[in-house]
Design a protein around this motif. Structure first.
Motif, PDB file in Angstrom:
ATOM      1  N   GLU A   1       0.818  -1.210   0.000  1.00  0.00           N
ATOM      2  CA  GLU A   1       0.000   0.000   0.000  1.00  0.00           C
ATOM      3  C   GLU A   1       0.853   1.262   0.000  1.00  0.00           C
ATOM      4  O   GLU A   1       0.377   2.347  -0.327  1.00  0.00           O
ATOM      5  CB  GLU A   1      -0.935   0.004   1.208  1.00  0.00           C
ATOM      6  N   GLY A   2       2.107   1.127   0.385  1.00  0.00           N
ATOM      7  CA  GLY A   2       3.009   2.268   0.394  1.00  0.00           C
ATOM      8  C   GLY A   2       3.783   2.443  -0.888  1.00  0.00           C
ATOM      9  O   GLY A   2       4.638   3.332  -0.995  1.00  0.00           O
ATOM     10  N   LEU A   3       3.507   1.598  -1.888  1.00  0.00           N
ATOM     11  CA  LEU A   3       4.207   1.667  -3.165  1.00  0.00           C
ATOM     12  C   LEU A   3       3.399   2.441  -4.191  1.00  0.00           C
ATOM     13  O   LEU A   3       2.169   2.423  -4.179  1.00  0.00           O
ATOM     14  CB  LEU A   3       4.484   0.258  -3.707  1.00  0.00           C
ATOM     15  N   SER A   4       4.104   3.098  -5.094  1.00  0.00           N
ATOM     16  CA  SER A   4       3.474   3.836  -6.185  1.00  0.00           C
ATOM     17  C   SER A   4       3.956   3.281  -7.521  1.00  0.00           C
ATOM     18  O   SER A   4       5.130   2.923  -7.667  1.00  0.00           O
ATOM     19  CB  SER A   4       3.829   5.323  -6.090  1.00  0.00           C
ATOM     20  N   MET A   5       3.078   3.209  -8.479  1.00  0.00           N
ATOM     21  CA  MET A   5       3.449   2.894  -9.854  1.00  0.00           C
ATOM     22  C   MET A   5       4.410   3.955 -10.372  1.00  0.00           C
ATOM     23  O   MET A   5       4.283   5.136 -10.059  1.00  0.00           O
ATOM     24  CB  MET A   5       2.190   2.847 -10.719  1.00  0.00           C
TER      25      MET A   5
ATOM     26  N   LYS B   1      -1.642   2.602  -9.590  1.00  0.00           N
ATOM     27  CA  LYS B   1      -1.982   3.707 -10.499  1.00  0.00           C
ATOM     28  C   LYS B   1      -2.481   4.923  -9.730  1.00  0.00           C
ATOM     29  O   LYS B   1      -2.120   6.066 -10.028  1.00  0.00           O
ATOM     30  CB  LYS B   1      -3.053   3.261 -11.499  1.00  0.00           C
ATOM     31  N   GLU B   2      -3.328   4.708  -8.744  1.00  0.00           N
ATOM     32  CA  GLU B   2      -3.892   5.817  -7.977  1.00  0.00           C
ATOM     33  C   GLU B   2      -2.789   6.656  -7.334  1.00  0.00           C
ATOM     34  O   GLU B   2      -2.879   7.893  -7.292  1.00  0.00           O
ATOM     35  CB  GLU B   2      -4.837   5.275  -6.907  1.00  0.00           C
ATOM     36  N   LYS B   3      -1.733   5.991  -6.862  1.00  0.00           N
ATOM     37  CA  LYS B   3      -0.640   6.717  -6.207  1.00  0.00           C
ATOM     38  C   LYS B   3       0.116   7.581  -7.227  1.00  0.00           C
ATOM     39  O   LYS B   3       0.480   8.731  -6.940  1.00  0.00           O
ATOM     40  CB  LYS B   3       0.317   5.721  -5.540  1.00  0.00           C
ATOM     41  N   LEU B   4       0.373   7.029  -8.412  1.00  0.00           N
ATOM     42  CA  LEU B   4       1.075   7.800  -9.439  1.00  0.00           C
ATOM     43  C   LEU B   4       0.203   8.935  -9.953  1.00  0.00           C
ATOM     44  O   LEU B   4       0.702  10.026 -10.252  1.00  0.00           O
ATOM     45  CB  LEU B   4       1.500   6.887 -10.593  1.00  0.00           C
TER      46      LEU B   4
ATOM     47  N   ALA C   1       9.703  12.624  -8.839  1.00  0.00           N
ATOM     48  CA  ALA C   1       8.805  13.179  -9.854  1.00  0.00           C
ATOM     49  C   ALA C   1       9.494  13.444 -11.188  1.00  0.00           C
ATOM     50  O   ALA C   1       9.002  13.029 -12.249  1.00  0.00           O
ATOM     51  CB  ALA C   1       8.148  14.456  -9.331  1.00  0.00           C
ATOM     52  N   LYS C   2      10.625  14.148 -11.176  1.00  0.00           N
ATOM     53  CA  LYS C   2      11.279  14.493 -12.432  1.00  0.00           C
ATOM     54  C   LYS C   2      11.682  13.235 -13.208  1.00  0.00           C
ATOM     55  O   LYS C   2      11.408  13.111 -14.409  1.00  0.00           O
ATOM     56  CB  LYS C   2      12.512  15.365 -12.179  1.00  0.00           C
ATOM     57  N   GLY C   3      12.313  12.282 -12.530  1.00  0.00           N
ATOM     58  CA  GLY C   3      12.799  11.089 -13.207  1.00  0.00           C
ATOM     59  C   GLY C   3      11.700  10.226 -13.783  1.00  0.00           C
ATOM     60  O   GLY C   3      11.906   9.519 -14.767  1.00  0.00           O
ATOM     61  N   VAL C   4      10.515  10.292 -13.181  1.00  0.00           N
ATOM     62  CA  VAL C   4       9.386   9.488 -13.660  1.00  0.00           C
ATOM     63  C   VAL C   4       8.572  10.252 -14.705  1.00  0.00           C
ATOM     64  O   VAL C   4       8.311   9.740 -15.804  1.00  0.00           O
ATOM     65  CB  VAL C   4       8.480   9.074 -12.477  1.00  0.00           C
ATOM     66  N   LEU C   5       8.180  11.463 -14.391  1.00  0.00           N
ATOM     67  CA  LEU C   5       7.280  12.214 -15.272  1.00  0.00           C
ATOM     68  C   LEU C   5       7.960  12.678 -16.553  1.00  0.00           C
ATOM     69  O   LEU C   5       7.278  13.003 -17.533  1.00  0.00           O
ATOM     70  CB  LEU C   5       6.674  13.395 -14.519  1.00  0.00           C
ATOM     71  N   GLN C   6       9.305  12.675 -16.586  1.00  0.00           N
ATOM     72  CA  GLN C   6      10.015  13.046 -17.812  1.00  0.00           C
ATOM     73  C   GLN C   6       9.728  12.081 -18.955  1.00  0.00           C
ATOM     74  O   GLN C   6       9.968  12.398 -20.123  1.00  0.00           O
ATOM     75  CB  GLN C   6      11.524  13.110 -17.559  1.00  0.00           C
ATOM     76  N   HIS C   7       9.193  10.909 -18.640  1.00  0.00           N
ATOM     77  CA  HIS C   7       8.899   9.899 -19.663  1.00  0.00           C
ATOM     78  C   HIS C   7       7.488  10.019 -20.226  1.00  0.00           C
ATOM     79  O   HIS C   7       7.071   9.172 -21.023  1.00  0.00           O
ATOM     80  CB  HIS C   7       9.119   8.500 -19.088  1.00  0.00           C
ATOM     81  N   GLY C   8       6.735  11.039 -19.816  1.00  0.00           N
ATOM     82  CA  GLY C   8       5.431  11.293 -20.415  1.00  0.00           C
ATOM     83  C   GLY C   8       4.296  10.433 -19.906  1.00  0.00           C
ATOM     84  O   GLY C   8       3.218  10.397 -20.515  1.00  0.00           O
ATOM     85  N   VAL C   9       4.489   9.745 -18.799  1.00  0.00           N
ATOM     86  CA  VAL C   9       3.469   8.830 -18.302  1.00  0.00           C
ATOM     87  C   VAL C   9       2.174   9.550 -17.943  1.00  0.00           C
ATOM     88  O   VAL C   9       1.074   8.990 -18.087  1.00  0.00           O
ATOM     89  CB  VAL C   9       4.008   8.028 -17.090  1.00  0.00           C
TER      90      VAL C   9
ATOM     91  N   ASP D   1       5.344   8.108   0.033  1.00  0.00           N
ATOM     92  CA  ASP D   1       5.632   9.279   0.857  1.00  0.00           C
ATOM     93  C   ASP D   1       6.793  10.120   0.323  1.00  0.00           C
ATOM     94  O   ASP D   1       7.110  11.160   0.908  1.00  0.00           O
ATOM     95  CB  ASP D   1       5.961   8.848   2.298  1.00  0.00           C
ATOM     96  N   HIS D   2       7.415   9.661  -0.765  1.00  0.00           N
ATOM     97  CA  HIS D   2       8.614  10.347  -1.264  1.00  0.00           C
ATOM     98  C   HIS D   2       8.509  10.648  -2.758  1.00  0.00           C
ATOM     99  O   HIS D   2       9.512  10.721  -3.457  1.00  0.00           O
ATOM    100  CB  HIS D   2       9.859   9.490  -0.991  1.00  0.00           C
ATOM    101  N   GLY D   3       7.272  10.833  -3.229  1.00  0.00           N
ATOM    102  CA  GLY D   3       7.054  11.031  -4.658  1.00  0.00           C
ATOM    103  C   GLY D   3       7.728  12.267  -5.222  1.00  0.00           C
ATOM    104  O   GLY D   3       8.181  12.269  -6.373  1.00  0.00           O
ATOM    105  N   THR D   4       7.806  13.331  -4.409  1.00  0.00           N
ATOM    106  CA  THR D   4       8.398  14.567  -4.910  1.00  0.00           C
ATOM    107  C   THR D   4       9.840  14.348  -5.345  1.00  0.00           C
ATOM    108  O   THR D   4      10.298  14.912  -6.343  1.00  0.00           O
ATOM    109  CB  THR D   4       8.331  15.662  -3.822  1.00  0.00           C
ATOM    110  N   THR D   5      10.557  13.498  -4.617  1.00  0.00           N
ATOM    111  CA  THR D   5      11.942  13.195  -4.970  1.00  0.00           C
ATOM    112  C   THR D   5      12.029  12.514  -6.329  1.00  0.00           C
ATOM    113  O   THR D   5      12.975  12.733  -7.092  1.00  0.00           O
ATOM    114  CB  THR D   5      12.577  12.286  -3.898  1.00  0.00           C
TER     115      THR D   5
END
Length: 293
Positions: A110-114, A272-275, A246-254, A240-244
């Motif tokens: 439950e603490g994991l994000s896609m 998916k909900e977490k991402l 964000a750049k590396g993940v969202l740069q791929h256009g997801v 709990d650490h998505g901000t760290t």
């Protein structure tokens, strides 16, 4: 978040920067995912899928011009892949892979994000990646590097899951938690960025093995056109650490296709909900790219 009862994978990746789990997939799973992957590879090499990693370029953004000489296929969960995507839903969200990721990040599922799920393949001509850390630029000063290494080392974790024999990944064990030596600094910043570094090893994986590794480990890869490579490559974040991350993940256009993504199971829906929350947080924000090259 509750923590797992064991820390076996966490402790190994803390010590070495990577951990290998042998025979992670069954023989039937290997063959099933390999068949599904080959269909995606053929589709991409024919120019029918634009989200590919073109030979000669290491980091996003990749060029829009089509070439069958690619070393990766991005967006295995992208709904635009249609039925070609569906076999990968269970692979990315199975309890057995989430349990390892949760152990490493010290949380339950439950603490994991896609995050990302891609494929690494053999190009049609040989290609090698430079030495790099995924989130720290090579030109960072020693002080900057030390600060960034300590900032949030367990915000996420990533894996390679080969369906064919894989001897592509090269790492420097233990380098994920210290600044570079003088040799390492020189060889990650020189013109080549591919020279032998003292202590490096090649991570040798059999079909169905899986390696999780810390994105801060010094690593690169050598792709041979002569050997078929089909390696599933993905990552998970700590919610709990998505901000760290964000750049590396969202740069791929997801974020562009995530709202249209319909998961095939409850685990994937949860991930998916977490991402989606992270993508919403940075909507209309230009985060740029983590690395250049």
């Amino acid at each position: 978040m509750p923590v797992p009862e064991t820390k076996s994978y966490h402790d190994q990746i803390e010590a070495d920067g990577f951990v290998i789990v042998r025979n992670f997939l069954t023989e039937d799973e290997i063959e099933s995912y390999k068949d599904a992957s080959r269909k995606v590879i053929e589709y991409a090499r024919e120019g029918k899928w634009p989200h590919v990693r073109t030979r000669g370029k290491q980091f996003p953004p990749w060029p829009k011009n089509f070439s069958p000489d690619i070393w990766g296929v991005s967006g295995l969960l992208n709904p635009d892949l249609g039925d070609l995507s569906k076999p990968f839903h269970e692979c990315y969200s199975s309890d057995k892979i989430l349990n390892i990721a949760g152990d490493i990040l010290q949380t339950d599922k439950e603490g994991l994000s896609m995050e990302l799920f891609n494929m690494l393949i053999n190009p049609l001509t040989d290609f090698e990646l430079d030495w790099h850390r995924d989130y720290i630029k090579p030109e960072a000063t020693e002080e900057e590097e030390a600060e960034q290494l300590l900032a949030d080392p367990y915000a996420g974790t990533q894996f390679n899951l080969p369906l064919t024999t894989d001897k592509c990944l090269i790492v420097v064990p233990g380098s994920h938690k210290r600044v570079r030596t003088q040799e390492e600094r020189e060889k990650t910043c020189d013109e080549s960025k591919k020279k032998y570094i003292s202590g490096q090893i090649t991570v040798e994986l059999n079909p169905g093995d899986i390696v999780f590794y810390n994105s801060n480990i010094l690593h690169r890869a050598a792709y041979s056109s002569a050997s078929e490579r089909i390696t599933l490559h993905g990552s998970y974040g700590h919610v709990d650490h998505g901000t760290t991350r964000a750049k590396g993940v969202l740069q791929h256009g997801v974020a562009s296709w995530l709202p249209r993504f319909t998961p095939e199971n409850k685990n994937l829906e949860m991930l998916k909900e977490k991402l989606q929350r992270l993508a919403d947080k940075f909507k209309d924000v230009d985060l740029g790219y983590a690395l250049e090259g």
